[in-house]
Design an enzyme around this catalytic site. Sequence first.
Site, mmCIF file in Angstrom:
data_model
loop_
_atom_site.group_PDB
_atom_site.id
_atom_site.type_symbol
_atom_site.label_atom_id
_atom_site.label_comp_id
_atom_site.label_asym_id
_atom_site.label_seq_id
_atom_site.Cartn_x
_atom_site.Cartn_y
_atom_site.Cartn_z
ATOM 1 N N SER A 131 20.324 -82.416 -28.508
ATOM 2 C CA SER A 131 19.413 -81.353 -28.913
ATOM 3 C C SER A 131 19.360 -81.305 -30.436
ATOM 4 C CB SER A 131 19.871 -80.018 -28.312
ATOM 5 O OG SER A 131 18.937 -78.985 -28.586
ATOM 6 N N TYR A 145 8.114 -79.220 -30.895
ATOM 7 C CA TYR A 145 9.371 -79.970 -30.850
ATOM 8 C C TYR A 145 10.518 -79.022 -30.525
ATOM 9 C CZ TYR A 145 13.527 -82.489 -32.287
ATOM 10 O OH TYR A 145 14.772 -83.061 -32.296
ATOM 11 N N LYS A 149 13.157 -78.589 -27.058
ATOM 12 C CA LYS A 149 14.613 -78.528 -27.106
ATOM 13 C C LYS A 149 15.145 -77.171 -26.640
ATOM 14 C CE LYS A 149 15.302 -82.709 -28.676
ATOM 15 N NZ LYS A 149 15.968 -83.738 -27.847
#
Length: 281
Positions: A131, A145, A149
């Site tokens: 991560s 993005y 995560k």
Amino acid sequence: MTRTWFITGANRGLGRAFTLAALEQGDRVVATVRNPDTMADIAQERLTVLPLDVRDRERVIATVDRAFELTGSIDVIVNNAGYGLVGAIEELDEQLVRDQMDTNFYGALWVSQAAVPHLRKQGSGHIIQISTVGAVGSLPLFGLYNASKWALEGFSGSLADELRPFGIHVTIAQMGGFDTDWAKSSMKFGNALPAYDETRSAILGMPGYPDPSAPPPPNDYESEWVEASPEVAAAELISLVNTSNPPVRKIIGPGAQQMVAMALDQRRQDYASDPEFTWPA
């Protein structure tokens, strides 16, 4: 003890560093990549390379099954495959959004689902989800993005609780900045709108998005900030898997602790300024 690893996105950046570090300590590695030719320079008997696009759930299940068939057991699963996407939310079309989630989120989910029955059967294993510190806070232009995560961390926290009774560990490795292709050739960009020129200048140091195929521009801040090499992250990962009781969350990288602390402090301030809800009289 010799371990067997299963690493996705193993051909470059962190994935390649993880693969080499595991091999150097005498472990076996099943490395998955979209194009196996990109691993041709690593010729080792203890390395098995399998083609895999993590976005394809059926192919993921078949590949994970094949990996366990070839090795008998796998000790460490590293969900590393992923890439960066930069763009204001308004600048991202449907395909960019879906591609980001399919790789960074669904890819790790499919591998985890495929591996769990095997790990439960053998009564051991360690799933490591790669991560980012961005999954703790937020940053303009990195919304999707970070969202991929955040989603990864959301199911991984539950997975850790679900698998603990079976002797299986899950660790979310929140990575700081490392000198990889993440911010270079592997990064994708949204469709630049003039309305966000100032935001791009503040975050990226340029009013537009760079051409990923062009040579990187000179870094005026290079003397002040140098990203750590992927080998540094690999050493931390080796140390993590050597831990008898690994944590659910592990921060890795220079400056990463401070970034997480700042993000959590901001959230605490937001909650502290929000009065407790009371029913109207």
